[in-house]
Enzyme design. Structure first.
Site, PDB file in Angstrom:
ATOM      1  N   ASN A 277      50.058 -30.766 109.665  1.00 31.79           N
ATOM      2  CA  ASN A 277      49.825 -31.952 110.502  1.00 31.79           C
ATOM      3  C   ASN A 277      49.598 -33.237 109.689  1.00 31.79           C
ATOM      4  O   ASN A 277      49.113 -34.231 110.212  1.00 31.79           O
ATOM      5  CB  ASN A 277      48.657 -31.718 111.468  1.00 31.79           C
ATOM      6  CG  ASN A 277      48.887 -32.412 112.808  1.00 31.79           C
ATOM      7  OD1 ASN A 277      50.039 -32.627 113.208  1.00 31.79           O
ATOM      8  ND2 ASN A 277      47.814 -32.773 113.493  1.00 31.79           N
ATOM      9  N   GLU A 406      42.694 -31.008 121.743  1.00 31.76           N
ATOM     10  CA  GLU A 406      41.678 -30.254 120.989  1.00 31.76           C
ATOM     11  C   GLU A 406      40.906 -29.450 122.023  1.00 31.76           C
ATOM     12  O   GLU A 406      40.182 -30.018 122.846  1.00 31.76           O
ATOM     13  CB  GLU A 406      40.735 -31.194 120.226  1.00 31.76           C
ATOM     14  CG  GLU A 406      41.403 -32.065 119.175  1.00 31.76           C
ATOM     15  CD  GLU A 406      41.662 -31.347 117.837  1.00 31.76           C
ATOM     16  OE1 GLU A 406      41.241 -30.178 117.683  1.00 31.76           O
ATOM     17  OE2 GLU A 406      42.290 -31.975 116.966  1.00 31.76           O
TER      18      GLU A 406
HETATM   19  O1  0X9 Z   1      43.305 -33.872 111.999  1.00 28.22           O
HETATM   20  C1  0X9 Z   1      44.117 -33.250 112.685  1.00 28.22           C
HETATM   21  O2  0X9 Z   1      45.194 -32.829 112.234  1.00 28.22           O
HETATM   22  C2  0X9 Z   1      43.802 -32.983 114.160  1.00 28.22           C
HETATM   23  N1  0X9 Z   1      42.457 -32.499 114.290  1.00 28.22           N
HETATM   24  S1  0X9 Z   1      42.037 -31.028 113.695  1.00 28.22           S
HETATM   25  O3  0X9 Z   1      40.595 -30.967 113.713  1.00 28.22           O
HETATM   26  N2  0X9 Z   1      42.577 -29.890 114.647  1.00 28.22           N
HETATM   27  O4  0X9 Z   1      42.582 -30.881 112.402  1.00 28.22           O
HETATM   28  C3  0X9 Z   1      43.950 -34.264 114.947  1.00 28.22           C
HETATM   29  C4  0X9 Z   1      45.278 -34.958 114.820  1.00 28.22           C
HETATM   30  C5  0X9 Z   1      45.361 -36.157 115.709  1.00 28.22           C
HETATM   31  N3  0X9 Z   1      46.562 -36.927 115.570  1.00 28.22           N
HETATM   32  C6  0X9 Z   1      46.761 -37.859 114.617  1.00 28.22           C
HETATM   33  N4  0X9 Z   1      45.879 -38.161 113.735  1.00 28.22           N
HETATM   34  N5  0X9 Z   1      47.916 -38.505 114.636  1.00 28.22           N
HETATM   35 ZN    ZN Z   2      44.010 -28.573 114.103  1.00 27.76          ZN
END
Ligand code: 0X9
Ligand code: ZN
Length: 440
Positions: A277, A406
Site C-alpha cells: 500500500n 478500516e
Molecule cells: O496506512 C495504510 O496503508 C492504511 N492503514 S493501515 O493501518 N491498514 O495500514 C491506510 C491507507 C489510507 N490511504 C492512503 N493513505 N492513501
Molecule cells: Zn492495512
C-alpha cells in the site's frame, strides 16, 4: 492458594504452547503494547516521524488523537523517556499477555450461532434442502476461525464449482513466493455487456486477517441468496480479491503474527518486504513512505515494483472503463477513507459524492449492531501516506468511487465469535457501495 497460582500459571504456560501461540509469536517475548493519547499536534508529528523512520517500532494504528504501537524490550526505556518529554499520557500492556487473552477465546462454540444457522433434524429435512444445509454448515465453520491460504482457495473454488453460472474463479498472477493471487468474479447476467465492475480487495497487509473473511462472506452471501440481490447485480460484475498479499498472510500464520508487508527478499539484506500500500504509482514515495527496506512502510524500488501490486494494476488498467468502485479493505479503526491520502488539504473534485456514498455505507453498517464508522480522507484523520490503492484508482485510473475501509477491532485479532458479526455488518456496507455502481 499456592496450588491455585501454580496451577493457573502452569495452565497458562501449557495453554500458550498448546494453542499454537508460540509459533507465530516467537521473538515477541518482552514486547509491550502502548496506547498513547496525543496531547497536541507536536506529539502527533513526533509519532508520524517514528512510524516512517523508526523501523524498530510497529504502529498498529496512528490517528491525530492517539496511537497504538508495539515496542521491543531493547527500546522500551528510551521510548518511555520520549513519551515523558512529550508530556503525553499512555497505557501499556505486555504483548504476550494480550495475545494469550485473545487466544483463550479464539475457539468458538458453534452452538452460539444465530438461529438462522440452525439446522433441522435429519428426518425433517427435505431431500432438496440437504445440500443447502450442508453448505451452511460448512460456512458456519469457515466463518468461525481464520483460514490458511489453501483453505481460502478451496472455499473460493468450491463456490465457483457450486455456482458455475454465476461465479468464475481465476488468478490475477503470482506473488513473490509464487502463490496465486486468486479472484472471484460474480455476476448474474454474464450476457449483459458491458457490465460495470465493483472491485473489492483485502489483506494487502498480511496481519489484517479479518479483512479476508469479510470479502469471502460477501461472495458466500451473494451466491447463496442470488434472488434477493437481483437488482443490485443487474448490470454489475463483482470482482473480489480476498488475499492480495498471500505470502504475507501465510507468514503471519507460520512465523510472525504481526507481519505487514509482502515477502520480497533482497540478497545481502536481513530486512525484507515491501508495503504494497505504498507501492502504487500515485505520488509514489512522496510522504508517509520510506526507502529504508527495514521500515514497515518501505515503498519498494519503483512504483509497481511488486508482483502483487502489478497484478492488481494490470487488472484495473485493463478494465478501467468498466470499474466504477474500488474498495481496499484493511484493519483496524472503523474508518471509511476516500482520496486523497497522499497529502492534507488536497480535495478531489468529486468530494461531495465520495463523502455522501461513504456516509450512506457507514450508516448501513451501523444498522446491524450500532457500529459507528468515521468518514473522511486518511490524510486528515490518520496521516499523510502516498502510493496507496485508493489514490491510484481515483487519481490515475479515474475510478469514481474509490475507498479504503478500516474494519473494527482494537488489534488485528478480532475474536473468533465476532468474525461472523463483523462479516455481516460489513456486508451491509459493501452492498450499499455496490448499489451506487449502477449510477455510473
Ligand atoms: O496506512 C495504510 O496503508 C492504511 N492503514 S493501515 O493501518 N491498514 O495500514 C491506510 C491507507 C489510507 N490511504 C492512503 N493513505 N492513501
Ligand atoms: Zn492495512
Amino acid at each position: 492458594m499456592w496450588q491455585g497460582i501454580v496451577c493457573s500459571l502452569a495452565l497458562c504456560l501449557v495453554g500458550l504452547a498448546d494453542l499454537g501461540i508460540a509459533n507465530n509469536l516467537a521473538g515477541y517475548e518482552g514486547y509491550t503494547k502502548y496506547t498513547v493519547q496525543h496531547g497536541d499536534e507536536d506529539a502527533f508529528k513526533y509519532m508520524v516521524d517514528l512510524q516512517t523512520n523508526d523501523a524498530e517500532l510497529d504502529f498498529w494504528l496512528l490517528t491525530r488523537n492517539s496511537s497504538v504501537l508495539t515496542v521491543s524490550p531493547r527500546r522500551k526505556t528510551q521510548f518511555e523517556a520520549s513519551l515523558s518529554s512529550l508530556g503525553v499520557s499512555y497505557e501499556m500492556q505486555p504483548l504476550m499477555e494480550l495475545m494469550a487473552a485473545l487466544q483463550a477465546n479464539s475457539s468458538f462454540a458453534e452452538d452460539n450461532y444465530d438461529a438462522e444457522y440452525e439446522e433441522c433434524q435429519q428426518e425433517e429435512c427435505e431431500e432438496a434442502e440437504r445440500p443447502r444445509r450442508r453448505a451452511r454448515r460448512q460456512a458456519r465453520g469457515f466463518f468461525s476461525h481464520y483460514p490458511r491460504y489453501h483453505e481460502v482457495l478451496s472455499f473460493m473454488s468450491g463456490l465457483a464449482a457450486r455456482y458455475p453460472q454465476y461465479c468464475r474463479y481465476e488468478s490475477l498472477g503470482r506473488s513473490n513466493e509464487g502463490r496465486h493471487i486468486a479472484a472471484l468474479s460474480i455476476s448474474l447476467n454474464s450476457r449483459v455487456r458491458p457490465r460495470r465492475v465493483a472491485y473489492i480487495q483485502a489483506a494487502t497487509h498480511g496481519r489484517e486477517w479479518i479483512t479476508t473473511q469479510t470479502v469471502l462472506y460477501l461472495a458466500y452471501e451473494l451466491l447463496s441468496n442470488l434472488r434477493a440481490f437481483t437488482r443490485v447485480l443487474q448490470d454489475v460484475e463483482i470482482f473480489l480479491v480476498p488475499l492480495v498479499n498471500p505470502d504475507g498472510y501465510e507468514y503471519t500464520h507460520t512465523t510472525d503474527r504481526f507481519w505487514r508487508k509482502n515477502r520480497h527478499r533482497y540478497a545481502g539484506h536481513s530486512c525484507s518486504g515491501v508495503d504494497i500500500n505504498r507501492n502504487f504509482g500515485n505520488h509514489w514515495n512522496y510522504q508517509g513512505a520510506s526507502q529504508n527496506l527495514c521500515s514497515e512502510v518501505y515503498s519498494g524500488t519503483a512504483p509497481n515494483s511488486e508482483p502483487e501490486t502489478s497484478a492488481v494494476v494490470r487488472y484495473l488498467e485493463f478494465n478501467r472503463n468498466r470499474v466504477k468502485l474500488s474498495l481496499d479493505v484493511h484493519s483496524f479503526g472503523k474508518f471509511i477513507f476516500y482520496p486523497y491520502g497522499y497529502a492534507k488539504n488536497t480535495v478531489p473534485p468529486t468530494v461531495g459524492t465520495l463523502r455522501s456514498v461513504a456516509l450512506r455505507a457507514a450508516n448501513q453498517i451501523g444498522r446491524y449492531r450500532g457500529t459507528r464508522y468515521t468518514t473522511g480522507t486518511s490524510a486528515s484523520i490518520l496521516y499523510e501516506a502516498s502510493g496507496s490503492l485508493d489514490d491510484f484508482a481515483y487519481g490515475n485510473l479515474g475510478i469514481p468511487l474509490s475507498y479504503t475501509l478500516e474494519l473494527p477491532g482494537d488489534e488485528f485479532h478480532v475474536p473468533a465469535h465476532d468474525i461472523i458479526h463483523v462479516c455481516k455488518e460489513t456486508f451491509a456496507g459493501f452492498i450499499e457501495f455496490i448499489r451506487h455502481v449502477s449510477l455510473y
